[in-house]
Design an enzyme around this catalytic site. Sequence first.
Site, PDB file in Angstrom:
ATOM      1  N   LYS A   1       0.831  -1.220   0.000  1.00 13.73           N
ATOM      2  CA  LYS A   1       0.000   0.000   0.000  1.00 13.73           C
ATOM      3  C   LYS A   1       0.863   1.268   0.000  1.00 13.73           C
ATOM      4  CE  LYS A   1      -2.087  -1.052   3.865  1.00 13.73           C
ATOM      5  NZ  LYS A   1      -1.362  -2.323   4.153  1.00 13.73           N
TER       6      LYS A   1
ATOM      7  N   ARG B   1      -0.285  -8.197  13.552  1.00 13.08           N
ATOM      8  CA  ARG B   1      -0.868  -7.207  12.636  1.00 13.08           C
ATOM      9  C   ARG B   1      -1.691  -7.895  11.546  1.00 13.08           C
ATOM     10  NH1 ARG B   1       4.347  -4.719  10.946  1.00 13.08           N
ATOM     11  NH2 ARG B   1       3.110  -3.633   9.387  1.00 13.08           N
TER      12      ARG B   1
ATOM     13  N   ARG C   1      -9.457   1.445   8.429  1.00 17.02           N
ATOM     14  CA  ARG C   1      -9.032   0.083   8.766  1.00 17.02           C
ATOM     15  C   ARG C   1     -10.097  -0.653   9.565  1.00 17.02           C
ATOM     16  NH1 ARG C   1      -3.283   0.840   8.506  1.00 17.02           N
ATOM     17  NH2 ARG C   1      -2.076  -1.046   8.813  1.00 17.02           N
TER      18      ARG C   1
ATOM     19  N   ARG D   1      11.389  -0.816  10.884  1.00 17.16           N
ATOM     20  CA  ARG D   1      10.319  -0.507  11.836  1.00 17.16           C
ATOM     21  C   ARG D   1      10.281  -1.547  12.948  1.00 17.16           C
ATOM     22  NH1 ARG D   1       5.050   0.580   8.230  1.00 17.16           N
ATOM     23  NH2 ARG D   1       4.188  -0.497  10.043  1.00 17.16           N
TER      24      ARG D   1
HETATM   25  P1  ADP Z   1       1.406  -1.300   7.289  1.00 20.56           P
HETATM   26  O1  ADP Z   1       1.827  -0.356   6.189  1.00 20.56           O
HETATM   27  O2  ADP Z   1       2.422  -2.350   7.513  1.00 20.56           O
HETATM   28  O3  ADP Z   1       0.046  -1.863   7.092  1.00 20.56           O
HETATM   29  P2  ADP Z   1       0.887   1.098   8.795  1.00 20.56           P
HETATM   30  O4  ADP Z   1       2.077   1.979   8.697  1.00 20.56           O
HETATM   31  O5  ADP Z   1      -0.269   1.403   7.928  1.00 20.56           O
HETATM   32  O6  ADP Z   1       1.371  -0.415   8.607  1.00 20.56           O
HETATM   33  O7  ADP Z   1       0.353   1.051  10.294  1.00 20.56           O
HETATM   34  C1  ADP Z   1       1.231   0.818  11.371  1.00 20.56           C
HETATM   35  C2  ADP Z   1       0.443   0.795  12.664  1.00 20.56           C
HETATM   36  O8  ADP Z   1      -0.190   2.074  12.877  1.00 20.56           O
HETATM   37  C3  ADP Z   1      -0.700  -0.204  12.724  1.00 20.56           C
HETATM   38  O9  ADP Z   1      -0.247  -1.494  13.106  1.00 20.56           O
HETATM   39  C4  ADP Z   1      -1.594   0.441  13.791  1.00 20.56           C
HETATM   40  O10 ADP Z   1      -1.057   0.255  15.101  1.00 20.56           O
HETATM   41  C5  ADP Z   1      -1.468   1.920  13.462  1.00 20.56           C
HETATM   42  N1  ADP Z   1      -2.477   2.360  12.482  1.00 20.56           N
HETATM   43  C6  ADP Z   1      -2.244   2.835  11.234  1.00 20.56           C
HETATM   44  N2  ADP Z   1      -3.387   3.163  10.613  1.00 20.56           N
HETATM   45  C7  ADP Z   1      -4.389   2.883  11.487  1.00 20.56           C
HETATM   46  C8  ADP Z   1      -5.807   2.989  11.444  1.00 20.56           C
HETATM   47  N3  ADP Z   1      -6.444   3.436  10.339  1.00 20.56           N
HETATM   48  N4  ADP Z   1      -6.506   2.606  12.534  1.00 20.56           N
HETATM   49  C9  ADP Z   1      -5.889   2.162  13.643  1.00 20.56           C
HETATM   50  N5  ADP Z   1      -4.562   2.022  13.749  1.00 20.56           N
HETATM   51  C10 ADP Z   1      -3.803   2.383  12.697  1.00 20.56           C
HETATM   52  P1  ADP Z   2       2.177  -1.888   3.188  1.00 20.70           P
HETATM   53  O1  ADP Z   2       2.172  -0.377   3.192  1.00 20.70           O
HETATM   54  O2  ADP Z   2       0.959  -2.452   2.529  1.00 20.70           O
HETATM   55  O3  ADP Z   2       2.428  -2.465   4.543  1.00 20.70           O
HETATM   56  P2  ADP Z   2       4.759  -1.617   1.801  1.00 20.70           P
HETATM   57  O4  ADP Z   2       4.482  -0.759   0.620  1.00 20.70           O
HETATM   58  O5  ADP Z   2       5.459  -0.976   2.936  1.00 20.70           O
HETATM   59  O6  ADP Z   2       3.393  -2.357   2.278  1.00 20.70           O
HETATM   60  O7  ADP Z   2       5.583  -2.876   1.289  1.00 20.70           O
HETATM   61  C1  ADP Z   2       6.011  -3.894   2.195  1.00 20.70           C
HETATM   62  C2  ADP Z   2       7.363  -4.447   1.730  1.00 20.70           C
HETATM   63  O8  ADP Z   2       7.182  -5.199   0.520  1.00 20.70           O
HETATM   64  C3  ADP Z   2       8.394  -3.372   1.403  1.00 20.70           C
HETATM   65  O9  ADP Z   2       9.652  -3.839   1.785  1.00 20.70           O
HETATM   66  C4  ADP Z   2       8.304  -3.217  -0.124  1.00 20.70           C
HETATM   67  O10 ADP Z   2       9.529  -2.807  -0.693  1.00 20.70           O
HETATM   68  C5  ADP Z   2       7.934  -4.627  -0.562  1.00 20.70           C
HETATM   69  N1  ADP Z   2       7.037  -4.668  -1.737  1.00 20.70           N
HETATM   70  C6  ADP Z   2       5.980  -3.845  -1.997  1.00 20.70           C
HETATM   71  N2  ADP Z   2       5.367  -4.216  -3.143  1.00 20.70           N
HETATM   72  C7  ADP Z   2       6.040  -5.294  -3.619  1.00 20.70           C
HETATM   73  C8  ADP Z   2       5.901  -6.126  -4.786  1.00 20.70           C
HETATM   74  N3  ADP Z   2       4.911  -5.919  -5.668  1.00 20.70           N
HETATM   75  N4  ADP Z   2       6.778  -7.129  -4.934  1.00 20.70           N
HETATM   76  C9  ADP Z   2       7.777  -7.352  -4.035  1.00 20.70           C
HETATM   77  N5  ADP Z   2       7.961  -6.600  -2.923  1.00 20.70           N
HETATM   78  C10 ADP Z   2       7.121  -5.579  -2.713  1.00 20.70           C
END
Ligand code: ADP
Ligand code: ADP
Length: 207
Positions: free
Chosen positions: A9, A160, A84, A149
């Site tokens: 994302k 998560r 979310r 992170r």
């Molecule tokens: P990822 O990209 O791996 O899905 P995020 O950066 O979006 O992780 O979120 C990291 C953490 O921030 C989540 O595990 C949660 O604790 C908090 N968080 C982010 N967005 C939301 C939301 N919309 N509602 C509740 N908690 C959130």
């Molecule tokens: P989210 O925000 O949904 O948690 P991220 O964009 O942070 O996901 O991506 C999670 C991890 O996967 C990062 O290390 C990123 O570089 C990698 N990644 C994202 N998209 C792809 C893809 N299409 N193929 C392989 N690796 C990816």
Amino acid sequence: MIGPPGAGKGTQAKELAGLLELAHVSTGDLFRDNIRAGSALGKRVEEILASGALVPDAVTIELVRERLRAQDCVRGAILDGFPRTLPQAEALGVLLAEAGDKINLAPYIKVSDQVLVERLTGRRTDRRTGKIYHVKYNPPPAGADLEQRPDDAEHTVRRRIAEYYANTAPLLEYFRAAGVLQEFDGELAIGDVLKLIVTAARERLAA
Ligand code: ADP
Ligand code: ADP
């Protein structure tokens, strides 16, 4: 953008925001900025993020309400990691309706569970630029100032993913019923996923 943690994302949202000239609103980034700055909000959510649980809806909704008021959101925004939960989605609906606005597209980035853990444990972020890398799939350039992170440790990753299935996955039906959900294969290469989402987003924005 909707999808499990590690679906891509953030990676896609940053590129899309640049290409479509829309703001990028990541609740995760906003929480982490607050934690880094030591703000009252940061102190309130630090433990929650570290545990992999979700921040309470009221806190999250207020943060987004404020953020969407900023000037850079006037043309629209890519919401990354929000909503979310169902209450968050409903609050967003009210907020947008009040502004005479709407969701054009809810891109669902679909990735299997087996892939997610490797993606998250290999994720690295550049402290200076906020760019997202992966040690294997999107290697950082030499000289990048990398950090990992704390919530990308394997046991927190599993928590998560469980939160995603319990609270966020039900939104897929919600957005499908609203006619805005579109599914994308998140296991394709990063650039291929981007092309598909950009095309769909341009169509929806023009409609
Ligand atoms: P990822 O990209 O791996 O899905 P995020 O950066 O979006 O992780 O979120 C990291 C953490 O921030 C989540 O595990 C949660 O604790 C908090 N968080 C982010 N967005 C939301 C939301 N919309 N509602 C509740 N908690 C959130
Ligand atoms: P989210 O925000 O949904 O948690 P991220 O964009 O942070 O996901 O991506 C999670 C991890 O996967 C990062 O290390 C990123 O570089 C990698 N990644 C994202 N998209 C792809 C893809 N299409 N193929 C392989 N690796 C990816």
